[in-house]
Scaffold this active site. Structure first.
Site, short mmCIF file in Angstrom:
data_model
loop_
_atom_site.label_atom_id
_atom_site.label_comp_id
_atom_site.label_asym_id
_atom_site.label_seq_id
_atom_site.Cartn_x
_atom_site.Cartn_y
_atom_site.Cartn_z
N GLY A 10 25.76 4.36 -8.94
CA GLY A 10 26.85 4.54 -7.97
C GLY A 10 28.07 5.14 -8.64
N LEU A 73 16.43 8.10 -9.09
CA LEU A 73 15.22 8.70 -9.63
C LEU A 73 14.05 7.79 -9.28
CD1 LEU A 73 14.41 11.05 -11.62
CD2 LEU A 73 14.44 9.31 -13.40
N GLY A 102 25.50 2.13 -15.16
CA GLY A 102 25.49 0.68 -15.06
C GLY A 102 24.27 0.07 -15.72
N ASP A 127 31.82 -3.26 -10.57
CA ASP A 127 31.75 -4.71 -10.40
C ASP A 127 32.17 -5.49 -11.64
OD1 ASP A 127 30.84 -4.46 -7.81
OD2 ASP A 127 28.74 -4.47 -8.39
N ARG A 171 27.99 -7.61 -5.31
CA ARG A 171 26.76 -8.15 -4.75
C ARG A 171 26.29 -9.38 -5.54
NH1 ARG A 171 24.24 -4.89 -0.98
NH2 ARG A 171 25.27 -3.03 -1.79
N LYS A 266 39.68 -12.09 12.17
CA LYS A 266 39.20 -10.71 12.21
C LYS A 266 38.60 -10.32 10.85
CE LYS A 266 41.22 -9.40 16.20
NZ LYS A 266 40.46 -8.92 17.35
#
Lengths: 341, 341, 341, 341
Positions: A10, A73, A102, A127, A171, A266
């Site tokens: 990413g 890939l 990463g 992250d 994550r 919200k």
């Protein structure tokens, strides 16, 4: 020396700053040649690359994304590459490969290195969850974007006596939620590292309203999850770890809180704005230093390692250390955050 | 426990975040009382203070400056205070004093501590020049402001084929110049740590113009100075260290370069904008952690120390270490920066 | 004179700047008294208010939200108020009411005015859809936030060869989408004013990829909708206007495009960050001028009107003009935007 | 059609947005050819230009400066050009010239137009002082930069009980000072349009300190000047208008106030950061619209005019109107600002 560079995984603010730094140090100080592979390992395998000189990296220091592109890939292809690593390096005529990426990228880098390709890695993750380095570039920018969003949301929450649930990236590790939650003055932070109980959040909000602070902002990592069975708004499905799946934890938590509190709650899902755009000064400096040290390590023949921030220094660390385990938020960091809710 | 807090020395983004964090941790987790002295040590000596509770620190996390104010104190008055430190603490009824400040403040803190007052310090300097801590809060904000200014100046320099000389803070240590110069992509950086030769800058600019990059940005710390006798635009006066004095090094250097190059060279003096305003997320987190750990140290009775960032942890370090010597930019950090000019 | 102020409807950056300006002008120039009603018309009806003086509005110019709060009112209650408007004004002792709000607020203001209460309105809408004023404050801030998000998203879209669909505010008028789309360099803009055909967007993206620009950003107003029957990802429900309902047009459109293009398309829903936080300089100036002119109109006895920007001047316009019809994006404005896709 | 574009005069955020818009509209909608002259009129006279296509203007919307460069031209050369205008246009093969620039540029444009060259002008000035258009692009960005600086300076001024004097751009018109002073909440604003009396500022500061607001920020345009004989820190020289010259009015005023008040007063000279860097959304939209309308006017054969914002529309106005007189700040605008000091 002929150096190959690629960016994989990413995108992350600071990638271009690393590329620029590698080129500047290699070309200007060592008289090296640098080539950049397109779209990560794909370009390496398919032989798509372009020469990179000072002109080619002019003006990219402050630009987000990566001028080299990044793409996934297929697994099998990488294994083939690993099997033929030395031949591949020879064919491309590169003396060293500098992959910037990463955990997955560095794992592949390690495999290539073990198979005989000279490799110096540069860690990259928004992250901040790579072990063995104090920080990774991109993280500071992501935290900055999320913090600014919380600054903005606080005023609107306060004017309307609302609860705002802000979902940020993360994550498997909650670093962005932890630091942006602290910096943005969130009144609750939910991390993947520790299942949360919606009842605690309900209690916190009610106590705030009771003492006249009639709004709350809760910062939740996308990978956070509630204690099993504690929330109504899940999908009912069970994931591979035995936990219930939620279709967007931020949205689910906002619904849950609105339902339980009888007050407006919200969700705001920050999403990709966290990973794009101009890197902060911190990230530009760290990325530039990483690039510089990667080139120096290459020239010292210090292969099979990656650049790591340790205190104020950049050290070279074995690639194995990057991928041994994820760097998650320890309990004592969470404790620091909790006291300022 | 009854805790006294004060902020002394020049203001710095993040001071309010420390105050808020001290109050939150002390009041909410320990049930302490916190009082804030007005205008630094002056308030301590004159007994001007106000109680600080959760409401009193609401909304200040993202605000620059210090809600407690900060002012200079005549030297003699501090010595009197030191002589009567235990009595003073007793009179004010404080169990511990948490002074937040730079080298001068921490030196005073050490004297008070040696004289028997329970003290836990929090280091603060925009210049990042306090020894024994990897970073101080406020520095990241200052670097960010200076970097953004350089981003802006580059486009105008490029359009007009100009040299821009940007003077940033840093009287004795060049950290802000180093990091904002790297982040802002400056083509030359001048630090107090190493006298610069204007001829080198002239050469760099001429080489850039020769290869078609018809502009340059030079980042100079306010405390930088040229090699003796190398510049025409000095005042002619000699300072206490035997160097010629300049009336604003940024302006003098711009004049010198314009004169030597025969091209427009403009000074921009960033000044106080670097130390005001909303702190970055990084500075808010660091300041919040410092406040938290100062309170915990106080409760452990760990006096005579100050909070310090070491890698990713906050450690407690003897006050003596803070003031033993200034943390200046080492040669190898300058070498990293030079390769991306 | 005794002036009552209230803020009603959704919050909007610049509300506090209006309140501050009203107080400064009224108190400092005219020696008036100002009171602020809490939570919009609710405070007016229930008599909840507080006096506002220079100290009370200190430091709020740059703060988002509204220090007076804002809340919805049950319809019936307002009608009662209207019926008793002159009595109410008398009871509260106010010589004029300055309500700051959107279409609903100004409609209520007009009813109160018609019923005999002296009223001077200030228009407020983030959507810029109030007729008779060139612009409303808050809009510039919202456009700025959305533009910055698109700047960030472009770099990540480009690195990953992705389509990004950014959903911005604008239920009935597409001004935010139009201007942030133009400023952010979006390659497609979808407005409520004109149903869009997903096939056009597919074609645009394919043409971009064909000429080597392998990414696209599409800006879509939350109130935009596709030509009936043209999209698969709707809810199947039909709304009051006979159109299919979509559960978040941004998300639905991203799914649709991903499906049709066979390329990654990601939605980003900006949400409430657009309406919170520090107002831009433009919005602060406009809000300040509106406040000033509202007070002057009150002193001239020019009731039943609201402040409006006309070119560079602030005029007073009948309240009826504000609510006669919504100001939507005309075709020629859309044509200007389309040519830079 | 073959269109020539040039940018002349000081750079200004938004120039690139105009160039991009001209190219997009001309090439994509009309199938025109566009060429860009380098360094303003110099490139026109010397025949230095390059073709501009969609690729050539990709990514420049958000970039400050001008990709075409801008340089001064000796006066005589322009007169020669005017004498041979039709021949020159013929030689270059251009059907229309679109010069983007300030008063000087538009005056030259008018001369070229009168001499027979087809010209459509686009006004540009950071100072917003061109008559006949409500606003010029670049101005909003400059005001934004100055406002952010004042936001930052307020917190440091407050912490140290200081007076800050912020000098902003504006040699002949005080628009930047007026609007950034209003938006930044300055407590005094000094414009070129009205000589100020330092005694008034002293009085204002003393009154603020008296009521407990122990700081002040004063915003002064670089072209502001005091009532003759009212300030000690001038140079003693008399300028062409009979007024005393000051070596930097910001610095002189800070010295004067410090001397009179016996309190710290610090100057901050914002300088070139106001005119560089990323334009605001507002400026990008306005610049894009100007470019669009310039191309349309060219195709309608509406020469000898320039684009002007009138309310919400872009009109075409005779070039003569641009240069008839400077648009200065009228008294009533200053009156609006004064009430919120």
């Amino acid at each position: 020396m002929r150096i190959g560079v690629l960016t994989a995984g990413g995108d992350c603010p600071g990638l271009n700053a690393v590329i620029r730094s590698v080129v500047h140090r290699a070309v200007a100080a060592h008289g090296d040649q640098v080539i950049g592979f397109e779209d990560g390992y794909k370009g390496l395998l398919d032989g798509y690359y372009r020469p990179l000189d000072l002109t080619g990296v002019s003006g990219i220091l402050s630009r987000g994304g990566t001028i080299l592109g990044s793409a996934r890939l297929e697994k099998g292809r990488l294994e083939d590459a690993v099997a033929n690593a030395p031949a591949l390096a020879k064919k491309l005529g590169i003396d060293v490969l500098i992959p910037i990426g990463g955990e997955g990228t560095l794992t592949a880098a390690r495999m290539l290195s073990d198979a005989g390709m000279p490799v110096v890695g540069v860690p990259k993750t928004i992250d901040n969850d790579i072990n063995a380095t104090d920080r990774t570039f991109g993280f500071d920018t992501a935290v900055g974007v999320a913090t600014e969003a919380m600054d903005r949301l606080k005023t609107t929450a306060e004017s309307h006596q609302r609860v705002m649930v802000v979902e940020v990236m993360g994550r498997h590790a909650g670093w962005i939620a932890l630091e942006s939650g602290m910096a943005g003055g969130a009144h609750g932070i939910c991390l993947p590292e520790r299942p949360f109980d919606p009842a605690d959040l309900v209690k916190m909000v009610e106590e705030r309203f009771a003492r006249g602070k009639k709004f709350a902002v809760i910062c939740v990592a996308e990978g956070a999850h509630p204690i099993d069975g504690s929330m109504d708004y899940g999908t009912g499905e069970i994931d591979q770890f035995g936990h219930e799946r939620f279709k967007g934890i931020g949205t689910a938590l906002a619904h849950e809180l609105e339902h339980r509190l009888g007050k407006e709650a919200k969700p705001v899902i920050l999403g990709h704005v966290q990973r794009g755009g101009t890197p902060t000064a911190y990230d530009r400096v760290l990325a530039t230093r990483f690039g510089w040290h990667a080139v120096e390590a290459a020239h010292r023949g210090e292969f099979g390692k990656f650049t790591a921030l340790r205190g104020t220094d950049i050290d070279m660390v074995p690639l194995a250390d990057a991928v041994s385990e994820l760097k998650t938020v320890p309990e004592y960091r969470m404790a620091e955050a909790e006291s300022v809710f």
